[in-house]
Design a protein around this motif. Structure first.
Motif, short mmCIF file in Angstrom:
data_model
loop_
_atom_site.label_atom_id
_atom_site.label_comp_id
_atom_site.label_asym_id
_atom_site.label_seq_id
_atom_site.Cartn_x
_atom_site.Cartn_y
_atom_site.Cartn_z
N SER A 306 -45.29 27.37 -68.98
CA SER A 306 -44.93 26.83 -70.36
C SER A 306 -43.84 27.13 -70.96
O SER A 306 -43.00 26.58 -71.52
CB SER A 306 -46.06 26.90 -71.36
OG SER A 306 -46.01 26.38 -72.58
N LYS A 338 -46.13 25.50 -78.49
CA LYS A 338 -46.87 25.25 -77.05
C LYS A 338 -47.57 26.22 -76.53
O LYS A 338 -48.37 26.20 -75.54
CB LYS A 338 -45.84 24.82 -76.20
CG LYS A 338 -45.05 23.66 -76.59
CD LYS A 338 -43.90 23.12 -75.53
CE LYS A 338 -43.21 21.73 -76.00
NZ LYS A 338 -42.56 21.06 -75.19
N PHE A 400 -46.41 21.10 -63.13
CA PHE A 400 -47.71 20.71 -63.96
C PHE A 400 -48.45 19.86 -63.14
O PHE A 400 -49.73 19.68 -63.21
CB PHE A 400 -47.30 19.97 -65.18
CG PHE A 400 -46.63 20.58 -66.31
CD1 PHE A 400 -47.09 22.01 -66.38
CD2 PHE A 400 -45.44 20.47 -67.06
CE1 PHE A 400 -46.49 23.06 -67.55
CE2 PHE A 400 -45.14 21.18 -67.96
CZ PHE A 400 -45.46 22.38 -68.33
N GLN A 428 -50.53 19.40 -70.85
CA GLN A 428 -49.13 19.13 -70.91
C GLN A 428 -48.62 17.76 -70.46
O GLN A 428 -47.71 17.20 -70.99
CB GLN A 428 -48.24 20.13 -70.00
CG GLN A 428 -48.55 21.94 -70.50
CD GLN A 428 -48.04 22.07 -71.97
OE1 GLN A 428 -46.69 21.58 -72.20
NE2 GLN A 428 -48.64 22.34 -72.69
N ASN A 431 -48.72 15.11 -73.58
CA ASN A 431 -47.65 15.12 -74.10
C ASN A 431 -46.56 14.47 -73.71
O ASN A 431 -46.09 13.89 -72.43
CB ASN A 431 -47.18 16.51 -74.20
CG ASN A 431 -46.06 16.81 -75.19
OD1 ASN A 431 -45.16 16.15 -75.32
ND2 ASN A 431 -46.21 17.92 -75.95
#
Length: 484
Positions: A306, A338, A400, A428, A431
């Protein structure tokens, strides 16, 4: 006369070559069995041993004491001349400054002359990709039917610029950058010979600064040795010499991120700015620092990925902004937002999402007629292509989606499944910053009407092996290694 460390410790036999074990083994076997090719192509990054191995081949075929051998003596007239760079039958050509057709024509005119001192004439053409199209065409004719007494060794850092016709006539070897362990071993060997103590953390710093290049690493080591002459070599001194951000500053910065302390982070960035520290360079060093912590399991993979993604996304988004301190403020804000610790309620939500209906068969999907001709099997077959394209658009997508897979196709919606250990990656992808980019890729490659949703599969387990497998995938993605 002073001799630079790189020249002083340039390998004189195959056993001294750092890394490239498989290549070394193959070339030695070829020499010992008298099965040498007449043309070689050595590709790979700078400073990893391409020219060094070319010279070792020259010694192997021209050694006077042992004949054609994988263990040249380094004592005969020919071996000594090759070591000194004065051997008449070893011709090194820098294609960067001799790139035209006239130079290659001159080479063709002289190539038929017999060797003066050795058994074979060795032509080493460095940075061969710099040759012009006409020069490549002229070289091709020579490579097709070279004289028996000639061996060509072409070296390049950009193999994609070399015509396929040239590559097809060469025996190709792809060199890799050294691993941290191999580099540390080489640096410690030199340090021991020079009578100095080199701490492991300094060796790691040199490795990161060199990018895996042996030549660069040895040059950096020499710079540190000269500056610290007569003094103890420490990490702090080495960081100042190389102009990199100190590990102490990065550790303090990470602590403030974990503490969600906006005020201290802004103060630190202002201090860096006042000390004329390059803010962009600091964050790049900070990303490497986090990668190292992640590899040593001192930072969770989820948080490490991240942080790295956040840094490079922000740097890329604001790459034209001149005031890098402002970018630093944005990155600090994003890092805090985050990297919030996940509450236990998240696990309950995950378990709830596990109760997903069994995958609808592809025939049922087709009956709905929403995405004509698109089936789950079709998407699965193109999944690697989708991941490759997504990584081009945004590199963090590759990290990811490393454990993701197509789960089911229901109507116009593709469900992408994540194992329970990859909850963070799923979050993630939900998002919009990542989902929008990935969705566009899927639409372009599969169908403009398709939609994407993300689900967790299976129950979260504290299975050490699964965790280690996931860690290894992420570390491999970023080109690191797991330290014990």
């Amino acid at each position: 006369m002073h001799i630079t460390l790189y020249r002083k410790y340039r390998p004189k036999n195959f056993e001294e070559v750092a890394g490239q074990k498989e290549i070394v083994k193959t070339l030695k076997t070829s020499l010992e069995n008298g099965k040498m090719s007449q043309a070689y192509l050595f590709t790979g990054p700078r400073g990893v041993g391409k020219t060094t191995l070319a010279r070792l081949i020259a010694k192997g075929v021209n050694c006077l004491k042992d004949g054609i051998t994988g263990e040249p003596c380094n004592e005969c007239e020919n071996c000594i001349a090759i070591n000194n760079g004065t051997f008449l039958d070893m011709i090194e050509i820098d294609a960067a400054s001799n790139r035209g057709i006239d130079e290659i024509r001159q080479l063709k005119e002289k190539i038929n002359y017999q060797p003066v001192k050795g058994r074979k004439k060795i032509y080493i053409i460095d940075e061969v990709h710099m040759l012009t199209k006409e020069a490549f065409n002229a070289l091709l004719k020579t490579l097709e039917e070279p004289p028996e007494h000639v061996i060509f060794i072409l070296a390049t850092t950009e193999v994609d610029k070399i015509p396929a016709t040239i590559i097809s006539r060469c025996q190709r070897y792809d060199f890799k950058t050294l691993t941290l362990s191999s580099m540390r071993e080489q640096l410690q060997f030199i340090a021991e010979k020079e009578g100095i103590t080199l701490p492991d953390d300094v060796a790691e710093l040199i490795y990161e600064s060199s990018g895996g290049s042996v030549r660069d690493a040895v040059s950096i080591l020499e710079r540190i040795m000269i500056t610290c002459f007569g003094e103890e070599i420490t990490l702090e001194k080495s960081e100042k010499i190389l102009g990199v951000t100190s590990a102490r500053k990065m550790e303090e910065f990470l602590t403030e991120v974990n503490n969600k302390n906006y005020t201290n982070l802004i103060k630190m960035l202002d201090l860096f700015w006042n000390e004329s520290l390059d803010i962009e360079l600091f964050f790049k060093d900070f990303a490497k620092y986090c990668k190292g912590l992640m590899s040593r399991e001192k930072l969770s993979v989820e948080q490490g990925v991240s942080i790295i993604g956040c840094i490079f996304d922000s740097l890329n988004k604001f790459k034209y902004e001149e005031d890098k301190r402002l970018i630093g403020y944005v990155i600090a804000d994003n890092l805090i937002k985050k990297n919030q610790p996940r509450e236990k309620i998240v696990e309950k939500i995950i378990e709830k999402e596990v109760a997903v209906p069994m995958p609808v068969s592809s025939s049922n999907s087709e009956e709905k007629g929403v995405l004509e001709g698109v089936t789950l099997e079709y998407i699965s077959g193109r999944w690697n292509e989708i991941l490759k394209e997504a990584k081009k658009e945004k590199i963090t997508l590759g990290a990811f989606l490393v454990t993701a897979k197509p789960y089911k196709l229901e109507g116009d919606t593709l469900y992408v499944g994540f194992d329970a250990e990859s909850t963070f990656c799923k979050e993630q992808m939900e998002n919009s910053m990542y989902n929008d980019v990935f969705l566009e890729v899927v639409k372009k490659l599969i169908n403009p009407k398709i939609k994407v949703k993300y689900v967790s599969l299976g129950k979260k387990r504290e299975d050490k092996k699964d965790s280690e497998d996931f860690t290894k995938k992420i570390v491999d993605f970023f080109g690191g290694e797991i330290m014990v």
